[in-house]
Design an enzyme around this catalytic site. Sequence first.
Site, PDB file in Angstrom:
ATOM      1  N   HIS A 293      22.837 -27.528  73.042  1.00  0.00           N
ATOM      2  CA  HIS A 293      23.473 -28.844  72.954  1.00  0.00           C
ATOM      3  C   HIS A 293      22.437 -29.929  72.659  1.00  0.00           C
ATOM      4  O   HIS A 293      21.235 -29.712  72.833  1.00  0.00           O
ATOM      5  CB  HIS A 293      24.121 -29.191  74.308  1.00  0.00           C
ATOM      6  CG  HIS A 293      25.315 -28.367  74.654  1.00  0.00           C
ATOM      7  ND1 HIS A 293      25.422 -27.683  75.842  1.00  0.00           N
ATOM      8  CD2 HIS A 293      26.467 -28.133  73.985  1.00  0.00           C
ATOM      9  CE1 HIS A 293      26.601 -27.061  75.890  1.00  0.00           C
ATOM     10  NE2 HIS A 293      27.244 -27.318  74.775  1.00  0.00           N
ATOM     11  N   CYS A 380      24.423 -30.211  83.066  1.00  0.00           N
ATOM     12  CA  CYS A 380      25.711 -29.556  82.806  1.00  0.00           C
ATOM     13  C   CYS A 380      26.480 -29.180  84.068  1.00  0.00           C
ATOM     14  O   CYS A 380      27.663 -28.889  83.994  1.00  0.00           O
ATOM     15  CB  CYS A 380      25.542 -28.332  81.904  1.00  0.00           C
ATOM     16  SG  CYS A 380      24.198 -27.304  82.323  1.00  0.00           S
TER      17      CYS A 380
HETATM   18  C1  CIR Z   1      27.870 -21.952  77.690  1.00  0.00           C
HETATM   19  O1  CIR Z   1      27.286 -21.255  76.862  1.00  0.00           O
HETATM   20  O2  CIR Z   1      28.829 -22.647  77.379  1.00  0.00           O
HETATM   21  C2  CIR Z   1      27.402 -21.909  79.132  1.00  0.00           C
HETATM   22  N1  CIR Z   1      26.937 -20.597  79.455  1.00  0.00           N
HETATM   23  C3  CIR Z   1      26.299 -22.901  79.342  1.00  0.00           C
HETATM   24  C4  CIR Z   1      26.745 -24.302  79.177  1.00  0.00           C
HETATM   25  C5  CIR Z   1      25.672 -25.276  79.487  1.00  0.00           C
HETATM   26  N2  CIR Z   1      26.159 -26.594  79.383  1.00  0.00           N
HETATM   27  C6  CIR Z   1      25.399 -27.655  79.179  1.00  0.00           C
HETATM   28  O3  CIR Z   1      24.204 -27.560  79.007  1.00  0.00           O
HETATM   29  N3  CIR Z   1      25.984 -28.841  79.104  1.00  0.00           N
END
Ligand code: CIR
Length: 385
Positions: A293, A380
């Site tokens: 991201h 996150c």
């Molecule tokens: C994903 O791949 O969607 C989750 N395993 C990790 C999301 C991490 N989110 C973030 O950094 N905002």
Amino acid sequence: MSDESWEEQFRQFLRKTGEDFRRTGEDIRAEAQKLLDAAMDPEKQQRVRDRLNDLTVWARKTAHDVAGAVEDATSKAQTAFHRATDKVTEATGASSTSPRRPPRRRAGRRAKPPSQGERSAGSASGRRRYSPPVLTRAILRRPGPDFAAGLTTAGLGKPDPSRMLAQHAAHADALRALGLEIEMLDPLPGFPDAYFVEDVAVVVPEVAVVARPGAPSRRGEADAIVPVLARHRNVVRLEGAATLDGGDVLTAGRTVFIGLSARTNEAGADQLARLLEPHGYRSQTVPVATGLHLKSSVSWLGGETLLVSQRFADRPELRTFRHIVVDATEEPACNTLLVNGTLLTPAGFPRTRRQLDETGLPVIELDLTEPRKMDGGLTCMSLRL
Ligand code: CIR
């Protein structure tokens, strides 16, 4: 700057600030009296409920704006004071007898100044600078028993369940210690990534925009957050073919950077920009070719300062802000979070830690080895309101 004009400037600042606060207090008192009267009338009670909600949004926005105005005025008065005392020191040739200057707490003071031709997002460009909103609440979701089945590209091995829960809880404790009320949601069966709550919404003081996550396996998480956010904000949703993960959205005052990534498409960025624009936010898309991201590589440290990875240091879209560039060996530290004047940052990145210390802001390190194994960072795991 003579002593006299500095004094006059400071007096004006105090008068103006006092007036702003008094007006705000009087507005609230008048409004409260009207609501008390109407609350006695059963026919008017629904209107009272609606008005109370509006009032909450208004109060947040007013507090935010007044805080920004006070910060700007204080900063101007401080500059005027320092100029005046420096003049006195120069004229007398003596070392200053004025009290030591308090260390300025602005993030980014030692950051690279804008290069020639660059304008900062604040006073230099004539635009109003906004201080970060005061955060009062964080929404988190406990990792479920299936969290290791979530999406990951990290290649760092399986996370350890007890360490994951301990790190998640320590992260909640840190937010609590910074004055946030923690709303801890239960795991969402069938959605192993659901504890990365940041991805399902973009929340600003005026509105909550529920996202449409880029990974199809995560879409149901967005439905589950709607009633939770509806208790605190007016909720709107992205629709159609739009995809957007909250991890791609970096709010820096009134500027919203939106990463175009494997998870967030043009339609998602466009819809979000249109939904935020009436509330006074200006959006800017940023291509994200590396990292999951945008916020894997860029964070806002307050004021005009961004913490960026080397790969994002020269991005034209980010040029209106100053940069602190993270060492290439410490990239996970790019995901750092400003909460009520304190920086939360992942533990284990000493070079970045030193750079953050130089901002003058307090810094708290958090162990995040386990979420990192699932491509997750610090931001996150919470939605901050
Ligand atoms: C994903 O791949 O969607 C989750 N395993 C990790 C999301 C991490 N989110 C973030 O950094 N905002």
